[in-house]
Every structure is written in C-alpha cells, then in structure tokens.
Design a protein around this motif. Structure first.
Motif, PDB file in Angstrom:
ATOM      1  N   ILE A   5      24.938  25.367 -35.167  1.00  0.00           N
ATOM      2  CA  ILE A   5      25.387  26.320 -36.179  1.00  0.00           C
ATOM      3  C   ILE A   5      24.511  27.564 -36.169  1.00  0.00           C
ATOM      4  CG2 ILE A   5      25.716  26.694 -38.647  1.00  0.00           C
ATOM      5  CD1 ILE A   5      26.323  23.694 -38.881  1.00  0.00           C
ATOM      6  N   LEU A   6      23.205  27.363 -36.062  1.00  0.00           N
ATOM      7  CA  LEU A   6      22.287  28.504 -36.001  1.00  0.00           C
ATOM      8  C   LEU A   6      22.590  29.375 -34.795  1.00  0.00           C
ATOM      9  CD1 LEU A   6      19.797  30.079 -36.941  1.00  0.00           C
ATOM     10  CD2 LEU A   6      18.384  28.455 -35.649  1.00  0.00           C
ATOM     11  N   VAL A   7      22.804  28.759 -33.648  1.00  0.00           N
ATOM     12  CA  VAL A   7      23.114  29.522 -32.430  1.00  0.00           C
ATOM     13  C   VAL A   7      24.397  30.320 -32.614  1.00  0.00           C
ATOM     14  CG1 VAL A   7      23.791  29.326 -30.009  1.00  0.00           C
ATOM     15  CG2 VAL A   7      21.863  28.001 -30.869  1.00  0.00           C
ATOM     16  N   VAL A   8      25.408  29.712 -33.243  1.00  0.00           N
ATOM     17  CA  VAL A   8      26.678  30.411 -33.479  1.00  0.00           C
ATOM     18  C   VAL A   8      26.457  31.647 -34.349  1.00  0.00           C
ATOM     19  CG1 VAL A   8      28.926  30.243 -34.631  1.00  0.00           C
ATOM     20  CG2 VAL A   8      28.139  28.393 -33.160  1.00  0.00           C
ATOM     21  N   VAL A   9      25.664  31.500 -35.407  1.00  0.00           N
ATOM     22  CA  VAL A   9      25.411  32.630 -36.300  1.00  0.00           C
ATOM     23  C   VAL A   9      24.612  33.724 -35.586  1.00  0.00           C
ATOM     24  CG1 VAL A   9      24.217  33.342 -38.412  1.00  0.00           C
ATOM     25  CG2 VAL A   9      25.580  31.260 -38.402  1.00  0.00           C
ATOM     26  N   VAL A  10      23.614  33.329 -34.792  1.00  0.00           N
ATOM     27  CA  VAL A  10      22.829  34.315 -34.040  1.00  0.00           C
ATOM     28  C   VAL A  10      23.721  35.065 -33.055  1.00  0.00           C
ATOM     29  CG1 VAL A  10      20.994  34.620 -32.326  1.00  0.00           C
ATOM     30  CG2 VAL A  10      20.622  33.138 -34.310  1.00  0.00           C
ATOM     31  N   VAL A  11      24.601  34.330 -32.368  1.00  0.00           N
ATOM     32  CA  VAL A  11      25.529  34.972 -31.419  1.00  0.00           C
ATOM     33  C   VAL A  11      26.460  35.934 -32.155  1.00  0.00           C
ATOM     34  CG1 VAL A  11      27.483  34.563 -29.870  1.00  0.00           C
ATOM     35  CG2 VAL A  11      25.428  33.144 -29.693  1.00  0.00           C
ATOM     36  N   LEU A  12      26.944  35.518 -33.322  1.00  0.00           N
ATOM     37  CA  LEU A  12      27.791  36.413 -34.114  1.00  0.00           C
ATOM     38  C   LEU A  12      27.027  37.673 -34.525  1.00  0.00           C
ATOM     39  CD1 LEU A  12      29.976  34.306 -36.580  1.00  0.00           C
ATOM     40  CD2 LEU A  12      30.745  35.846 -34.766  1.00  0.00           C
ATOM     41  N   VAL A 200      17.268  37.198 -38.910  1.00  0.00           N
ATOM     42  CA  VAL A 200      16.060  36.674 -39.562  1.00  0.00           C
ATOM     43  C   VAL A 200      16.441  35.819 -40.770  1.00  0.00           C
ATOM     44  CG1 VAL A 200      14.023  37.324 -40.908  1.00  0.00           C
ATOM     45  CG2 VAL A 200      14.505  38.477 -38.754  1.00  0.00           C
ATOM     46  N   LEU A 201      17.428  36.291 -41.553  1.00  0.00           N
ATOM     47  CA  LEU A 201      17.891  35.508 -42.697  1.00  0.00           C
ATOM     48  C   LEU A 201      18.453  34.164 -42.242  1.00  0.00           C
ATOM     49  CD1 LEU A 201      18.372  35.335 -45.717  1.00  0.00           C
ATOM     50  CD2 LEU A 201      20.507  36.621 -45.400  1.00  0.00           C
ATOM     51  N   ALA A 202      19.140  34.144 -41.105  1.00  0.00           N
ATOM     52  CA  ALA A 202      19.654  32.883 -40.559  1.00  0.00           C
ATOM     53  C   ALA A 202      18.506  31.948 -40.172  1.00  0.00           C
ATOM     54  CB  ALA A 202      20.543  33.160 -39.352  1.00  0.00           C
ATOM     55  N   LEU A 203      17.459  32.492 -39.567  1.00  0.00           N
ATOM     56  CA  LEU A 203      16.310  31.669 -39.173  1.00  0.00           C
ATOM     57  C   LEU A 203      15.604  31.084 -40.397  1.00  0.00           C
ATOM     58  CD1 LEU A 203      14.831  33.970 -36.376  1.00  0.00           C
ATOM     59  CD2 LEU A 203      16.072  31.820 -36.056  1.00  0.00           C
ATOM     60  N   VAL A 204      15.486  31.897 -41.455  1.00  0.00           N
ATOM     61  CA  VAL A 204      14.866  31.407 -42.689  1.00  0.00           C
ATOM     62  C   VAL A 204      15.743  30.333 -43.319  1.00  0.00           C
ATOM     63  CG1 VAL A 204      14.201  32.061 -45.040  1.00  0.00           C
ATOM     64  CG2 VAL A 204      13.588  33.539 -43.112  1.00  0.00           C
ATOM     65  N   THR A 205      17.054  30.557 -43.326  1.00  0.00           N
ATOM     66  CA  THR A 205      17.995  29.596 -43.908  1.00  0.00           C
ATOM     67  C   THR A 205      17.940  28.258 -43.183  1.00  0.00           C
ATOM     68  OG1 THR A 205      19.480  31.390 -44.578  1.00  0.00           O
ATOM     69  CG2 THR A 205      20.441  29.179 -44.409  1.00  0.00           C
ATOM     70  N   ALA A 206      17.754  28.307 -41.855  1.00  0.00           N
ATOM     71  CA  ALA A 206      17.712  27.074 -41.054  1.00  0.00           C
ATOM     72  C   ALA A 206      16.312  26.470 -40.984  1.00  0.00           C
ATOM     73  CB  ALA A 206      18.212  27.373 -39.641  1.00  0.00           C
ATOM     74  N   ASP A 207      15.394  27.014 -41.773  1.00  0.00           N
ATOM     75  CA  ASP A 207      14.002  26.538 -41.794  1.00  0.00           C
ATOM     76  C   ASP A 207      13.325  26.654 -40.425  1.00  0.00           C
ATOM     77  OD1 ASP A 207      13.778  25.906 -44.493  1.00  0.00           O
ATOM     78  OD2 ASP A 207      14.694  23.939 -44.214  1.00  0.00           O
ATOM     79  N   ARG A 208      13.721  27.639 -39.653  1.00  0.00           N
ATOM     80  CA  ARG A 208      13.079  27.894 -38.369  1.00  0.00           C
ATOM     81  C   ARG A 208      12.041  28.999 -38.467  1.00  0.00           C
ATOM     82  NH1 ARG A 208      16.106  25.284 -34.376  1.00  0.00           N
ATOM     83  NH2 ARG A 208      17.168  23.601 -35.481  1.00  0.00           N
ATOM     84  N   ARG A 209      11.944  29.595 -39.666  1.00  0.00           N
ATOM     85  CA  ARG A 209      10.962  30.656 -39.854  1.00  0.00           C
ATOM     86  C   ARG A 209      10.639  30.779 -41.331  1.00  0.00           C
ATOM     87  NH1 ARG A 209       8.866  34.233 -36.632  1.00  0.00           N
ATOM     88  NH2 ARG A 209       7.943  36.119 -37.488  1.00  0.00           N
TER      89      ARG A 209
END
Length: 333
Positions: A5-12, A200-209
């Motif tokens: 899901i994170l990869v999909v959002v980053v690609v989008l 960045v917001l996606a990374l924070v949401t996924a607890d990756r940052r």
C-alpha cells in the motif's frame, strides 16, 4: 501488505509529480517559446533542469503540505486518505490538461487532501492550514503577479522609450532565456515540494519515518518525475498561455517571468506557502498585456481560466471524497 500500500501511494505521488510537470510545463516555458527566445525542445530541457534544481533548494513548502493541511492519518485508513487525495488531484490535472485550461496543480492536491480528509473524518486544519497557508496566499499571489507585471512593464516602457526598438527586442529575447530559467527553478522550488510533502506524510502514516524532514531520496525521485513530465511537454496549455491570453513579445515575456519568479521565491522562502506557479505566471501575463491597452488582453479566455481556478479545489475535493468512499466500500476493514 502494508508495504504494498505504501509503495502504491508513493508511486501515485510520483505520477502526480509527473502530471504536474507536463501540466505546468507551460508555466515556465510558454512565453519563451511563443516569443521565439528558445526553440521548444531547448525550452523544455531548460525547464526540466530548472525544476530539478529548484526541488533541491528548499523543503519548506513540503513540510507545510505534509503536516499543515490535515492531521497525520494513521494506519490503513490514513493510506486510503492519501490514495484518494492523489487520485483526485491526478484526475483533475488530466481533465484540465485535456481541455487546455491552465489550472492549479497545487490547488488540486490540496483539494484532494481536504476532500479525502473530510470523507474519512480526519481533522482538517481549516484556519492555520487551508485558509492561512493555502487560500490567502493563492488569492493574493495572482493579484501581486498582475500588479507587479503591470508596474514593471510600465517602468520598462519608460526606461526604453528612446531606445532602438529592434535592438531592445533582441536584448529582451536574450534576457528571456535567463528569466525562463529563473521561473523554472521557482516552479521546482514550489511544485516539486508538494509531491515530496505527501510522500513524507505517507511515510509517517506507515510508521516508516518519525518527523516531517524530507529525505534526500524523496527529493530526488520527485524532482526527477517532475523533470520528466516537464520534458514530455504540455503543448495544449502552452498555446493558451503563450498566445490566447495576450500575444507576447520578448519584453512582455521577460517581465512576466521575472515578476513570477520573484513571487515564487518570496513565498517559498519566507512563508513556505504552497502557491500556484500557473496562477502567478498567468496573472503576470495579464498584467503586462494590460499596459498596451485593457482590451488587448482576451478577457473571455482569462475568465475561463479564473473559473477553473475557483472550481479546482472543490472539484478535486469532491473527486477525492468519492474515491475514498469507494475505497471504504470495497475494503471496509
């Protein structure tokens, strides 16, 4: 699954950055191409390089987008919000590009975030985020572009009133290469950062940052995606900006680009506000055109553009809200 899901959002996010590039390529190079200061491919290459350079100069706007518009969403719900926000922004960009309307990619992304946030019940920072950081700068910046373009054009006409017209025009054509480059850097300084912010917001949401600092890899991939989109061109919108609003000459193009660059740099560095490059350069073109005579500007075209500006944020918000509702229906968990 979370990683997918994170990869999909980053690609989008990168797809949005790409559409921003070809959608807003006209912002940086339309006037330079229409006045023949640069051939089309050289102008697009210059714009792509400028966008890449601008993206590396600051991250203030990215931080504003990442933490200033909606409360950081959590878990799968949060990723669905970001997915919907980006989808709404991309669809609006594609539609306005198809109809050759120079609308704001910035407003489409902010609208997508607001619409998805409202549909999901996530807190939207209306006063400090949407109104103070987005709407007010987006209303004021085109007015400054129009007024600045008008006044600087009047000053240039007075300064060069006794100069040889052909020599003056040749000089402005050369100077326009530098003003177009400056505008391209300003475009990267503003628009590339919006994609950075949502990734960045996606990374924070996924607890990756933890925290909203922008990693270098995010800067590079967003800048590269926007540069690629810019180089692919946006010929439909270029014709609108370069010819349909007002028939530009080198002196008009230089003044409009210089005015827009100043506005972009000031807002990016001093208030970190995500303003629209398209709105600023379009209003600057209207301002310089008004110095010839008020009727020289095709106000019917200008009216269509302003209507698109007004509709962009709520339209992108509505699309994003619908996408979020559909996503929730398909995956209620």
């Amino acid at each position: 699954m979370d990683t997918v899901i994170l990869v999909v959002v980053v690609v989008l996010g990168l797809v949005f950055s790409y559409t921003n590039g070809f959608h807003d390529a006209a912002s940086a190079v339309a006037s330079a191409i229409s006045t023949r200061a640069l051939p089309p491919r050289a102008a697009l290459a210059l714009a792509a390089a400028g966008n890449l350079a601008g993206a590396l100069l600051s991250a203030g706007v990215a931080v504003t987008v990442a933490k200033g518009i909606i409360a950081p969403p959590g878990g799968d719900k949060g990723m669905a919000v970001l997915f919907a926000a980006l989808t709404g922004a991309i669809l609006w960009n594609l539609m306005t590009w198809y109809f050759a309307v120079p609308s704001s990619s910035s407003q489409s992304l902010i609208g997508g975030m607001v619409g998805a946030g409202l549909a999901s019940g996530i807190t939207v920072y209306w006063r400090s985020g949407v109104v103070d950081a987005v709407l007010l700068p987006m209303v004021i910046s085109p007015l400054i572009g129009f007024g600045g373009g008008y006044l600087l054009m009047i000053a240039a006409l007075w300064i060069f009133r006794r100069a040889n017209p052909h020599r003056t025009e040749r000089g402005f054509r050369i100077a326009q290469i530098f003003s177009a480059a400056s505008l391209a850097v300003g475009h990267g300084l503003q628009d590339a950062q919006k994609s950075m912010g949502i990734i960045v917001l996606a990374l924070v949401t996924a607890d990756r940052r933890h925290g909203f600092e922008v990693p270098l890899w995010v800067v590079l991939v967003c800048a590269a995606a926007m540069a690629a989109g810019t180089f692919s061109g946006g010929w439909r919108i270029m014709r609108t900006l370069g010819r349909r609003i007002f028939p530009l000459r080198p002196q008009h193009g230089f003044i409009a680009e210089a005015t827009s660059s100043i506005v972009l740099y000031l807002t990016a560095y001093f208030i970190a506000a995500p303003i629209s490059t398209t709105q600023v350069i379009t209003s600057s073109v209207m301002g310089v055109g008004s110095t010839r005579r008020f009727s020289a500007v095709r106000w019917s075209v200008a009216r269509e553009i302003v209507i698109a500006w007004v509709l962009t944020l709520p339209a992108a918000a509505a699309v994003a809200a619908a996408v979020y509702a559909l996503t929730a229906l398909i995956s209620p968990g």
